[in-house]
Design an enzyme around this catalytic site. Structure first.
Site, mmCIF file in Angstrom:
data_model
loop_
_atom_site.group_PDB
_atom_site.id
_atom_site.type_symbol
_atom_site.label_atom_id
_atom_site.label_comp_id
_atom_site.label_asym_id
_atom_site.label_seq_id
_atom_site.Cartn_x
_atom_site.Cartn_y
_atom_site.Cartn_z
ATOM 1 N N TRP A 1 51.066 12.983 75.498
ATOM 2 C CA TRP A 1 51.006 11.605 75.989
ATOM 3 C C TRP A 1 50.662 11.752 77.464
ATOM 4 O O TRP A 1 51.532 12.080 78.285
ATOM 5 C CB TRP A 1 52.358 10.906 75.790
ATOM 6 C CG TRP A 1 52.364 9.489 76.252
ATOM 7 C CD1 TRP A 1 52.797 9.009 77.441
ATOM 8 C CD2 TRP A 1 51.884 8.353 75.534
ATOM 9 N NE1 TRP A 1 52.625 7.666 77.510
ATOM 10 C CE2 TRP A 1 52.069 7.225 76.364
ATOM 11 C CE3 TRP A 1 51.330 8.181 74.287
ATOM 12 C CZ2 TRP A 1 51.713 5.940 75.958
ATOM 13 C CZ3 TRP A 1 50.978 6.888 73.887
ATOM 14 C CH2 TRP A 1 51.157 5.795 74.714
ATOM 15 N N LYS B 1 56.162 -13.715 68.132
ATOM 16 C CA LYS B 1 57.007 -12.701 67.491
ATOM 17 C C LYS B 1 57.458 -13.179 66.121
ATOM 18 O O LYS B 1 57.400 -12.449 65.131
ATOM 19 C CB LYS B 1 58.208 -12.387 68.382
ATOM 20 C CG LYS B 1 57.857 -11.536 69.581
ATOM 21 C CD LYS B 1 57.708 -10.091 69.215
ATOM 22 C CE LYS B 1 56.492 -9.332 69.586
ATOM 23 N NZ LYS B 1 55.339 -9.819 70.165
ATOM 24 N N CYS C 1 55.809 13.538 75.435
ATOM 25 C CA CYS C 1 54.990 14.417 74.595
ATOM 26 C C CYS C 1 55.905 15.046 73.541
ATOM 27 O O CYS C 1 57.113 14.892 73.582
ATOM 28 C CB CYS C 1 54.375 15.529 75.434
ATOM 29 S SG CYS C 1 53.385 14.931 76.792
ATOM 30 N N ASN D 1 56.826 19.095 78.380
ATOM 31 C CA ASN D 1 57.034 17.641 78.289
ATOM 32 C C ASN D 1 57.753 17.238 79.573
ATOM 33 O O ASN D 1 58.822 17.746 79.882
ATOM 34 C CB ASN D 1 57.888 17.289 77.069
ATOM 35 C CG ASN D 1 58.180 15.784 77.011
ATOM 36 O OD1 ASN D 1 57.398 14.992 77.534
ATOM 37 N ND2 ASN D 1 59.303 15.407 76.419
ATOM 38 N N GLY D 2 57.144 16.347 80.344
ATOM 39 C CA GLY D 2 57.769 15.910 81.598
ATOM 40 C C GLY D 2 56.718 15.824 82.696
ATOM 41 O O GLY D 2 55.526 15.788 82.425
ATOM 42 N N GLU E 1 55.525 -16.481 73.497
ATOM 43 C CA GLU E 1 55.776 -15.112 73.018
ATOM 44 C C GLU E 1 56.823 -15.116 71.913
ATOM 45 O O GLU E 1 56.673 -14.432 70.896
ATOM 46 C CB GLU E 1 56.208 -14.227 74.187
ATOM 47 C CG GLU E 1 56.591 -12.803 73.822
ATOM 48 C CD GLU E 1 55.501 -12.016 73.113
ATOM 49 O OE1 GLU E 1 54.320 -12.457 73.108
ATOM 50 O OE2 GLU E 1 55.814 -10.975 72.511
ATOM 51 N N LYS F 1 47.867 -2.398 64.986
ATOM 52 C CA LYS F 1 48.503 -2.198 66.297
ATOM 53 C C LYS F 1 47.495 -2.408 67.420
ATOM 54 O O LYS F 1 47.802 -2.976 68.439
ATOM 55 C CB LYS F 1 49.083 -0.773 66.395
ATOM 56 C CG LYS F 1 49.794 -0.503 67.726
ATOM 57 C CD LYS F 1 50.910 -1.473 67.968
ATOM 58 C CE LYS F 1 51.493 -1.364 69.362
ATOM 59 N NZ LYS F 1 52.413 -2.490 69.679
ATOM 60 N N HIS G 1 54.341 -35.861 74.496
ATOM 61 C CA HIS G 1 52.921 -36.252 74.335
ATOM 62 C C HIS G 1 52.424 -35.967 72.927
ATOM 63 O O HIS G 1 51.253 -35.661 72.734
ATOM 64 C CB HIS G 1 52.079 -35.515 75.377
ATOM 65 C CG HIS G 1 52.511 -35.780 76.771
ATOM 66 N ND1 HIS G 1 52.342 -36.997 77.398
ATOM 67 C CD2 HIS G 1 53.192 -35.006 77.652
ATOM 68 C CE1 HIS G 1 52.865 -36.957 78.605
ATOM 69 N NE2 HIS G 1 53.389 -35.757 78.799
ATOM 70 N N GLU H 1 54.385 -13.539 63.568
ATOM 71 C CA GLU H 1 53.691 -12.294 63.163
ATOM 72 C C GLU H 1 54.627 -11.376 62.363
ATOM 73 O O GLU H 1 54.157 -10.503 61.650
ATOM 74 C CB GLU H 1 53.115 -11.558 64.355
ATOM 75 C CG GLU H 1 54.117 -10.926 65.294
ATOM 76 C CD GLU H 1 53.432 -10.117 66.394
ATOM 77 O OE1 GLU H 1 52.383 -9.487 66.131
ATOM 78 O OE2 GLU H 1 53.927 -10.093 67.511
ATOM 79 N N ARG I 1 55.457 10.377 69.524
ATOM 80 C CA ARG I 1 55.780 10.626 70.943
ATOM 81 C C ARG I 1 54.514 10.691 71.804
ATOM 82 O O ARG I 1 54.576 10.681 73.030
ATOM 83 C CB ARG I 1 56.567 11.924 71.089
ATOM 84 C CG ARG I 1 57.918 11.954 70.415
ATOM 85 C CD ARG I 1 58.561 13.323 70.526
ATOM 86 N NE ARG I 1 58.862 13.647 71.899
ATOM 87 C CZ ARG I 1 59.997 13.288 72.518
ATOM 88 N NH1 ARG I 1 60.887 12.571 71.858
ATOM 89 N NH2 ARG I 1 60.228 13.597 73.773
HETATM 90 C C1 AGP Z 1 51.696 -8.628 69.811
HETATM 91 O O1 AGP Z 1 52.944 -8.427 69.204
HETATM 92 C C2 AGP Z 1 50.533 -8.226 68.913
HETATM 93 N N1 AGP Z 1 50.703 -6.910 68.431
HETATM 94 C C3 AGP Z 1 49.179 -8.502 69.538
HETATM 95 O O2 AGP Z 1 49.149 -9.857 69.928
HETATM 96 C C4 AGP Z 1 48.814 -7.661 70.779
HETATM 97 O O3 AGP Z 1 49.630 -8.040 71.859
HETATM 98 C C5 AGP Z 1 47.347 -7.937 71.129
HETATM 99 O O4 AGP Z 1 46.551 -7.525 70.060
HETATM 100 C C6 AGP Z 1 46.905 -7.220 72.405
HETATM 101 O O5 AGP Z 1 46.991 -5.837 72.228
HETATM 102 P P1 AGP Z 1 46.840 -4.899 73.519
HETATM 103 O O6 AGP Z 1 48.000 -5.226 74.407
HETATM 104 O O7 AGP Z 1 46.884 -3.507 72.988
HETATM 105 O O8 AGP Z 1 45.537 -5.223 74.191
#
Ligand code: AGP
Length: 598
Positions: free
Chosen positions: A74, A475, A2, A100-101, A471, A593, A494, A478, A27
Site C-alpha cells: 500500500w 448509506k 502493507c 510495513n511502516g 450522505e 467499489k 416547499h 445503497e 491491506r
Molecule cells: C459511497 O458509499 C459509494 N461507494 C459511492 O458513492 C462512491 O463514493 C463514489 O462512487 C465515488 O467513489 P470515489 O470516492 O472512489 O471516487
C-alpha cells in the site's frame, strides 16, 4: 498499510507465500513480490498491480526453496511500480527485506549510504533497510540488524532473509504489527492472522520493539537490547474469513470502527500541501467528486467559505464537463476520490485542466490515476477501504478538508493564532468523541430494528450538516435498498413535507448549532404529521427528549466540525438496517467499489 508474510520449513515456499499474500490483499494491493532463498542465492520476483500479476509471473518462473518472504504493498513513498514493490535487496543482492511502516529519516540515511557507494533502484523509504543491514554485516545477520535499527526512525515491521544465513528469518516489530505462526518443523511470520491461519492457529503476537530469529524448529525472541523474552503463545479462535476483518462481522463495520484511528493519523501526518501551487493567488475553488466524495465536497464548501472567505462551487463530476464550466484564472480545482479511479471524476479533472487551473486531489490511493494527474495530492491515510459503502474514507476526506481550510485561512490571514489553535484543539477531540458514539452501537441497532419496516426515509439537516443528510440517505439506500432522500430541512415546506405521514421515518440532524431552533421546528412539523422522528442531538440537550423518543446523542463539538461526528450514527443506522434485513453490507447489489466507467 502493507501485508508481510514469511515461511521457513519443509514445504515449497512460493505457494505458501502467494496464498498468504492473497489473504492480506485487503491491506494493500498496488504491487506484490516474493524473495526465496535457494542454493545460496536470493531470487526476487515482483510485479505492479494485484497479486494475480505476481501469480502469473510465478507460473512462468518457478522458484524452488523452503525459505522466503513476501509482501503486498500500500504505497506510501514512491508510486506503485514493479521497481518500488517489495522485497527490496541490498546492493549485493544477498539480503532481502519486506517492510510495513514508514522510515521517517530515510532521505538522510539514503544520503549517508550513497556516500558509501550504495546505489538505490527505487524511490521507496524501505530500500534503505537492507543496505543499512549490509553496511553493518560482518558475518552475523542479527547483530547487523540491531546496529541498523539504532539508525532507523519511524514505524516498521520487518521480515529479513539472507543468502549468507539461509536457515533463518529475522523479524522485527516497531509500531507496525507482526505475528509469528508456529508449525511442526515449519514457522511463519505475517502482518496479520489470515495469512497463516490455514497452516496454524498457534501464534505469537510480537510485542513492540522485539526481534525474533525464526528457524524451522525454533523461535528466539529478544528485546532490542538483546535480552531474551519468553513469549506468550496464543491460539486463534476465529475463521480465516473473520480474521481478515479483524474479528468484525464484515469489512464495513471494521472500517466504521477504524475512523477514530484514521482521523488521528491524518492529524499526526498532516503537513502543509507542497508542490507547484501558490495558494496565496487562489481566488476561487471548484470541487468535483461523485457520491460520498461529493457529499464531502459539500461539507468542504461550507467549511472553506466560512474559514477562507473565497467562493467555493461543488459540482457532481458527472455533470461538470457537460455544463461548459467557466473556470477563471486563479481557480483551484479540488478533486475528491477514495479510489482515485472514478471515471467521472477523472473526466472532470481533465476538463478542468484544459483551463490551466491548478489541481489538488484528496485521495486515498497513492499512485492512482487521480494522484498522478494532480499538481498536489493530499493523502487521506485511511488505508484500504474494502467495503463498497464508503465510511472511513468519507470522514478522512472531511478531516483533510478541514486541515486544508485551516491552512488556507492561515495563509490568507483570516484566522489569528488563537483561533487556529482553538480549531486544531477541536479537531484533536474528534477521535475520542467518535469512539463515544461508536460505544452506543447497541442503541443504534435497537433503533434500526424498530424502524426496519418503514417503506421510505427522509434525512434532514441544515448548514454544514445538510450534506450529511444526503450522505445518511445514500448509506441507507445503497445498503438496504429502502428509498431514502436527504434534504435541506428548510426546503421541506416547499413541497417535500407532503411526503410526511405515519409511514415515513425522518432522521433529523439536530445537534447544538446556530440552526438548532430551526431544526426543532422541522421536528415539530414532522411530528404534527405523524412522522416517526429519529434525532441526532448534542449530549446534555434535555429539551429534545420531550419531543423525540429516539435520540442518538453525540458529544459537544464546535458546530463547524460536527459533520465528523453526526455521520457516525447515520453510518451505523444504515449498517444495522441492512444487516437486520439480511443483506451483504460489503457487496450491495448493483454496486462496485470503484466506478471506472462513465
Ligand atoms: C459511497 O458509499 C459509494 N461507494 C459511492 O458513492 C462512491 O463514493 C463514489 O462512487 C465515488 O467513489 P470515489 O470516492 O472512489 O471516487
Amino acid at each position: 498499510m502493507c501485508g508481510i508474510i514469511g515461511y521457513i520449513g519443509k514445504q515449497r515456499v512460493a505457494p505458501i507465500i502467494l496464498e498468504g499474500l492473497k489473504r492480506l490483499e485487503y491491506r494493500g494491493y498496488d504491487s506484490a513480490g516474493i524473495a526465496v532463498i535457494n542454493k545460496n542465492k536470493v531470487s526476487v520476483l515482483k510485479r505492479k498491480g494485484r497479486i494475480a500479476n505476481l501469480e502469473n509471473l510465478l507460473k512462468k518462473r518457478q522458484v524452488s526453496g523452503e525459505l522466503g518472504i513476501g509482501h503486498t504493498r500500500w504505497a506510501t513513498h514512491g508510486a506503485p511500480s514493479t521497481k518500488n514493490a517489495h522485497p527490496h535487496c541490498d546492493c549485493s543482492g544477498r539480503i532481502a527485506v519486506v517492510h510495513n511502516g514508514i522510515i521517517e529519516n530515510y532521505q538522510e540515511l539514503k544520503r549517508e549510504l550513497e556516500k558509501d557507494d550504495y546505489r538505490f533502484k527505487s524511490q521507496t523509504d524501505s530500500e534503505v533497510i537492507p543496505n543499512l543491514i549490509s553496511k553493518f554485516y560482518k558475518g552475523n545477520l542479527e547483530k547487523a540488524l540491531r546496529e541498523a535499527m539504532k539508525k532507523l526512525k519511524g514505524s516498521y515491521a520487518l521480515g529479513i532473509v539472507s543468502a549468507d544465513e539461509p536457515e533463518k528469518i529475522l523479524a522485527v516489530r516497531n509500531d507496525s504489527p507482526l505475528i509469528i505462526g508456529l508449525g511442526k518443523g515449519e514457522n511463519f511470520i505475517a502482518s496479520d492472522v489470515p495469512a497463516i491461519l490455514k497452516h496454524t492457529k498457534k501464534v505469537i503476537y510480537l510485542q513492540n520493539r522485539q526481534l525474533a530469529v525464526i528457524e524451522k524448529d525454533n523461535v528466539d525472541i529478544s528485546d532490542l537490547e538483546g535480552n531474551k523474552v519468553s513469549p506468550k503463545i496464543d491460539s486463534v479462535s476465529y475463521s480465516i474469513e473473520a480474521a481478515q476483518k479483524g474479528g468484525f462481522r464484515d469489512f464495513m463495520l471494521k472500517e466504521i470502527y477504524e475512523q477514530p484511528a484514521v482521523v488521528s493519523k491524518i492529524l499526526s501526518q498532516w503537513v502543509s500541501p507542497e508542490g507547484n501551487i501558490d495558494f496565496r493567488d487562489i481566488e476561487q475553488i471548484i470541487i468535483v467528486a461523485c457520491g460520498t466524495a461529493f457529499h464531502a465536497g459539500l461539507v468542504g464548501k461550507y467549511v472553506l467559505e466560512s474559514l477562507v472567505r473565497i467562493p467555493v462551487w461543488v459540482d457532481l463530476a458527472s455533470e461538470f464537463r457537460y455544463r461548459k464550466p467557466i473556470i477563471k484564472k486563479n481557480t483551484l480545482i479540488i478533486a475528491i476520490s477514495q479510489s482515485g479511479e472514478t471515471a467521472d471524476t477523472l473526466a472532470a479533472v481533465r476538463e478542468a485542466k484544459k483551463s490551466k487551473a491548478k489541481l489538488i486531489s484528496i485521495c486515498n490511493v497513492l499512485g492512482s490515476s487521480l494522484t498522478r494527474e494532480s499538481d498536489v495530492n493530499l493523502d487521506t491515510y485511511a488505508g484500504p477501504e474494502v467495503s463498497v459503502a464508503s465510511t472511513k474514507a468519507y470522514t478522512a476526506q472531511l478531516m483533510t478538508l478541514y486541515l486544508l481550510a485551516l491552512y488556507l485561512a492561515k495563509l490568507k490571514q483570516n484566522l489569528n493564532k488563537d483561533e487556529l489553535k482553538k480549531a486544531i484543539s477541536s479537531l484533536q477531540k474528534v477521535a475520542a468523541a467518535q469512539k463515544k458514539i461508536l460505544d452506543k452501537n447497541k442503541d443504534i441497532k435497537r433503533i434500526a430494528r424498530k424502524h426496519l419496516h418503514f417503506g421510505a426515509f427522509l434525512y434532514l439537516g441544515r448548514g454544514v450538516n445538510f450534506p450529511n443528510a444526503l450522505e445518511g440517505a445514500l448509506k441507507l439506500k445503497e445498503l438496504s435498498y429502502i428509498p431514502a432522500e436527504g434534504y435541506a430541512a428548510g426546503e421541506m415546506k416547499h413541497g417535500p413535507i407532503a411526503l410526511i405521514d405515519e409511514y415515513r421515518a425522518i432522521v433529523c440532524i439536530a445537534n447544538d448549532s446556530p440552526v438548532y431552533d430551526k431544526m426543532l421546528s422541522n421536528i415539530q412539523e414532522g411530528l404534527a404529521r405523524k412522522g416517526k422522528i429519529i434525532a441526532i442531538a448534542t449530549q446534555g440537550n434535555e429539551q429534545i427528549k420531550s419531543y423525540v423518543k429516539e435520540v442518538i446523542f453525540i458529544p459537544k463539538i464546535e458546530p463547524l466540525f460536527s459533520p465528523l461526528l453526526t455521520v457516525i450514527p447515520l453510518q451505523l443506522l444504515a449498517y444495522y438496517v441492512a444487516c437486520l434485513k439480511g443483506y451483504d453490507v460489503d457487496k450491495p447489489r448493483n454496486l462496485a467499489k470503484s466506478v471506472t466507467v462513465e
